[in-house]
Design a protein around this motif. Sequence first.
Motif, PDB file in Angstrom:
ATOM      1  N   ALA A   1       0.853  -1.185   0.000  1.00  0.00           N
ATOM      2  CA  ALA A   1       0.000   0.000   0.000  1.00  0.00           C
ATOM      3  C   ALA A   1       0.889   1.235   0.000  1.00  0.00           C
ATOM      4  O   ALA A   1       1.647   1.463   0.955  1.00  0.00           O
ATOM      5  CB  ALA A   1      -0.909  -0.013   1.226  1.00  0.00           C
ATOM      6  N   VAL A   2       0.838   1.990  -1.081  1.00  0.00           N
ATOM      7  CA  VAL A   2       1.661   3.198  -1.233  1.00  0.00           C
ATOM      8  C   VAL A   2       0.836   4.390  -0.762  1.00  0.00           C
ATOM      9  O   VAL A   2      -0.223   4.672  -1.306  1.00  0.00           O
ATOM     10  CB  VAL A   2       2.108   3.379  -2.699  1.00  0.00           C
ATOM     11  N   VAL A   3       1.321   5.071   0.274  1.00  0.00           N
ATOM     12  CA  VAL A   3       0.509   6.048   0.997  1.00  0.00           C
ATOM     13  C   VAL A   3       0.728   7.457   0.458  1.00  0.00           C
ATOM     14  O   VAL A   3       1.814   8.024   0.578  1.00  0.00           O
ATOM     15  CB  VAL A   3       0.831   6.009   2.508  1.00  0.00           C
TER      16      VAL A   3
ATOM     17  N   ALA B   1      -4.518   2.809   3.913  1.00  0.00           N
ATOM     18  CA  ALA B   1      -3.420   1.861   3.701  1.00  0.00           C
ATOM     19  C   ALA B   1      -3.328   0.868   4.859  1.00  0.00           C
ATOM     20  O   ALA B   1      -3.140  -0.340   4.645  1.00  0.00           O
ATOM     21  CB  ALA B   1      -2.108   2.624   3.550  1.00  0.00           C
ATOM     22  N   VAL B   2      -3.465   1.372   6.086  1.00  0.00           N
ATOM     23  CA  VAL B   2      -3.446   0.491   7.257  1.00  0.00           C
ATOM     24  C   VAL B   2      -4.589  -0.513   7.178  1.00  0.00           C
ATOM     25  O   VAL B   2      -4.424  -1.704   7.487  1.00  0.00           O
ATOM     26  CB  VAL B   2      -3.510   1.331   8.554  1.00  0.00           C
ATOM     27  N   ASN B   3      -5.766  -0.056   6.743  1.00  0.00           N
ATOM     28  CA  ASN B   3      -6.912  -0.962   6.611  1.00  0.00           C
ATOM     29  C   ASN B   3      -6.635  -2.066   5.586  1.00  0.00           C
ATOM     30  O   ASN B   3      -7.071  -3.214   5.766  1.00  0.00           O
ATOM     31  CB  ASN B   3      -8.170  -0.181   6.221  1.00  0.00           C
ATOM     32  N   LEU B   4      -5.930  -1.740   4.512  1.00  0.00           N
ATOM     33  CA  LEU B   4      -5.583  -2.761   3.513  1.00  0.00           C
ATOM     34  C   LEU B   4      -4.731  -3.862   4.144  1.00  0.00           C
ATOM     35  O   LEU B   4      -4.898  -5.046   3.837  1.00  0.00           O
ATOM     36  CB  LEU B   4      -4.834  -2.123   2.336  1.00  0.00           C
ATOM     37  N   VAL B   5      -3.818  -3.476   5.031  1.00  0.00           N
ATOM     38  CA  VAL B   5      -3.004  -4.479   5.730  1.00  0.00           C
ATOM     39  C   VAL B   5      -3.876  -5.311   6.655  1.00  0.00           C
ATOM     40  O   VAL B   5      -3.787  -6.544   6.683  1.00  0.00           O
ATOM     41  CB  VAL B   5      -1.870  -3.795   6.525  1.00  0.00           C
ATOM     42  N   ARG B   6      -4.739  -4.640   7.412  1.00  0.00           N
ATOM     43  CA  ARG B   6      -5.604  -5.357   8.362  1.00  0.00           C
ATOM     44  C   ARG B   6      -6.543  -6.329   7.645  1.00  0.00           C
ATOM     45  O   ARG B   6      -6.928  -7.362   8.196  1.00  0.00           O
ATOM     46  CB  ARG B   6      -6.402  -4.359   9.207  1.00  0.00           C
ATOM     47  N   GLU B   7      -6.896  -5.989   6.398  1.00  0.00           N
ATOM     48  CA  GLU B   7      -7.766  -6.864   5.596  1.00  0.00           C
ATOM     49  C   GLU B   7      -6.989  -7.944   4.859  1.00  0.00           C
ATOM     50  O   GLU B   7      -7.574  -8.764   4.137  1.00  0.00           O
ATOM     51  CB  GLU B   7      -8.553  -6.021   4.584  1.00  0.00           C
ATOM     52  N   GLY B   8      -5.661  -7.947   4.992  1.00  0.00           N
ATOM     53  CA  GLY B   8      -4.846  -8.957   4.325  1.00  0.00           C
ATOM     54  C   GLY B   8      -4.576  -8.686   2.857  1.00  0.00           C
ATOM     55  O   GLY B   8      -4.088  -9.555   2.139  1.00  0.00           O
ATOM     56  N   LYS B   9      -4.839  -7.461   2.399  1.00  0.00           N
ATOM     57  CA  LYS B   9      -4.657  -7.128   0.986  1.00  0.00           C
ATOM     58  C   LYS B   9      -3.276  -6.528   0.695  1.00  0.00           C
ATOM     59  O   LYS B   9      -2.894  -6.404  -0.472  1.00  0.00           O
ATOM     60  CB  LYS B   9      -5.751  -6.150   0.539  1.00  0.00           C
ATOM     61  N   ALA B  10      -2.550  -6.136   1.734  1.00  0.00           N
ATOM     62  CA  ALA B  10      -1.209  -5.581   1.563  1.00  0.00           C
ATOM     63  C   ALA B  10      -0.296  -6.176   2.622  1.00  0.00           C
ATOM     64  O   ALA B  10      -0.721  -6.421   3.751  1.00  0.00           O
ATOM     65  CB  ALA B  10      -1.223  -4.056   1.661  1.00  0.00           C
TER      66      ALA B  10
ATOM     67  N   MET C   1       3.023   7.225  10.591  1.00  0.00           N
ATOM     68  CA  MET C   1       3.251   6.426  11.792  1.00  0.00           C
ATOM     69  C   MET C   1       2.113   6.586  12.794  1.00  0.00           C
ATOM     70  O   MET C   1       1.820   5.665  13.569  1.00  0.00           O
ATOM     71  CB  MET C   1       4.593   6.802  12.428  1.00  0.00           C
ATOM     72  N   GLY C   2       1.446   7.736  12.791  1.00  0.00           N
ATOM     73  CA  GLY C   2       0.287   7.920  13.669  1.00  0.00           C
ATOM     74  C   GLY C   2      -0.793   6.897  13.379  1.00  0.00           C
ATOM     75  O   GLY C   2      -1.398   6.324  14.302  1.00  0.00           O
ATOM     76  N   ALA C   3      -1.050   6.641  12.095  1.00  0.00           N
ATOM     77  CA  ALA C   3      -2.046   5.629  11.723  1.00  0.00           C
ATOM     78  C   ALA C   3      -1.561   4.225  12.063  1.00  0.00           C
ATOM     79  O   ALA C   3      -2.344   3.355  12.456  1.00  0.00           O
ATOM     80  CB  ALA C   3      -2.362   5.742  10.234  1.00  0.00           C
ATOM     81  N   VAL C   4      -0.249   4.003  11.941  1.00  0.00           N
ATOM     82  CA  VAL C   4       0.312   2.668  12.197  1.00  0.00           C
ATOM     83  C   VAL C   4       0.223   2.302  13.679  1.00  0.00           C
ATOM     84  O   VAL C   4      -0.111   1.165  14.023  1.00  0.00           O
ATOM     85  CB  VAL C   4       1.780   2.603  11.709  1.00  0.00           C
ATOM     86  N   VAL C   5       0.520   3.249  14.570  1.00  0.00           N
ATOM     87  CA  VAL C   5       0.608   2.925  16.000  1.00  0.00           C
ATOM     88  C   VAL C   5      -0.693   3.173  16.764  1.00  0.00           C
ATOM     89  O   VAL C   5      -0.738   2.954  17.974  1.00  0.00           O
ATOM     90  CB  VAL C   5       1.759   3.712  16.681  1.00  0.00           C
ATOM     91  N   ARG C   6      -1.748   3.595  16.070  1.00  0.00           N
ATOM     92  CA  ARG C   6      -3.026   3.823  16.764  1.00  0.00           C
ATOM     93  C   ARG C   6      -3.487   2.534  17.450  1.00  0.00           C
ATOM     94  O   ARG C   6      -3.456   1.453  16.862  1.00  0.00           O
ATOM     95  CB  ARG C   6      -4.063   4.309  15.756  1.00  0.00           C
ATOM     96  N   LYS C   7      -3.888   2.651  18.713  1.00  0.00           N
ATOM     97  CA  LYS C   7      -4.112   1.459  19.536  1.00  0.00           C
ATOM     98  C   LYS C   7      -5.196   0.542  18.974  1.00  0.00           C
ATOM     99  O   LYS C   7      -5.018  -0.665  18.884  1.00  0.00           O
ATOM    100  CB  LYS C   7      -4.459   1.874  20.971  1.00  0.00           C
ATOM    101  N   GLU C   8      -6.334   1.091  18.616  1.00  0.00           N
ATOM    102  CA  GLU C   8      -7.462   0.240  18.219  1.00  0.00           C
ATOM    103  C   GLU C   8      -7.379  -0.194  16.763  1.00  0.00           C
ATOM    104  O   GLU C   8      -7.683  -1.329  16.419  1.00  0.00           O
ATOM    105  CB  GLU C   8      -8.788   0.974  18.477  1.00  0.00           C
ATOM    106  N   SER C   9      -6.966   0.722  15.885  1.00  0.00           N
ATOM    107  CA  SER C   9      -7.094   0.455  14.443  1.00  0.00           C
ATOM    108  C   SER C   9      -5.762   0.358  13.716  1.00  0.00           C
ATOM    109  O   SER C   9      -5.731   0.267  12.486  1.00  0.00           O
ATOM    110  CB  SER C   9      -7.931   1.573  13.799  1.00  0.00           C
ATOM    111  N   GLY C  10      -4.640   0.381  14.457  1.00  0.00           N
ATOM    112  CA  GLY C  10      -3.340   0.405  13.806  1.00  0.00           C
ATOM    113  C   GLY C  10      -2.745  -0.971  13.584  1.00  0.00           C
ATOM    114  O   GLY C  10      -3.459  -1.975  13.469  1.00  0.00           O
TER     115      GLY C  10
END
Length: 311
Positions: free
Chosen positions: A24-26, A86-95, A109-118
Amino acid sequence: MDNKHEKYQRLIDFCKSLPPLPTAVVHPCDESSLGGAIEAAQMGLIAPILCGPAARIAAVAQQHGIPIGDYPIVDAPYSQAAAEAAVNLVREGKAEALMKGSLHTDELMGAVVRKESGLRTGRRVSHCFVMSVPGHDDPLIITDAAVNIAPTLEEKRDILQNAIDLAHAMQFKEVRVAVLSAMETINPKVPSTIEAAALCKMVDRKQVTGALVDGPLALDNAIDPEAARIKGIASPVAGRANVLMVPDLEAGNMLAKSLSFLASADAAGIVLGARVPIILTSRADSVMTRRASCAVAVLVAKARREQQPIG
């Protein structure tokens, strides 16, 4: 082949034999970030999913003649939304990797380290440079020069393990870590020497595994055998370290940039400790450095799939 880039070229050539890494290219909304991602795709290193404002990405591609073709685009109106998509794509197994485009590192990095959704794991997130230094036979890993500003001893344990795991993913035959300070003797007035010694004891107690680790070591006797000999340091690491762990971000940043601008080194950047590798590139990076950063991520993802611990 340009001798300066021989180490990176070997790395890239090996990764070309592996399947392209779904990445996922952000927010690739300038020429360097979009062009770098598409070039890596054309080389077979990554399979990009472009996350950002679709119209703007298309305009940049048209303006600079970048062939985005049928590469998928996830439309996101602004940079923070692109990071979340992009983070959601990883969580969904697409990236299986993230690649930084034209947004600030802290937004990504803020999106990556977010506690609930990162994309947190039990491991602290940290950065490594994989440096190609002219006159130095092997790649040199430097950690951490971009994420952790003044890490605690506990955080340094994770930073050290991340770097060791990266070296294994890159198939180093032997991982030799020098924990750097301004001196090689323990001095209570210099806290980094105390922490270096504590990290070495953690290795003895198997709290950190997979490498020969020694410290504190000064930079000269970490990488130069003659300097280590003159100082009388008997160590399997001194004079031949291939991983340099710095005491804080300022030291790491200065060391890496000194090598880049004074010794003509290249510095491929990667972030570890999240659920997937994160390719950190800079607008100042050369084309070869961008390719090498993608190749390093390919190897980290490969190691993860083979269940080697990368965080």
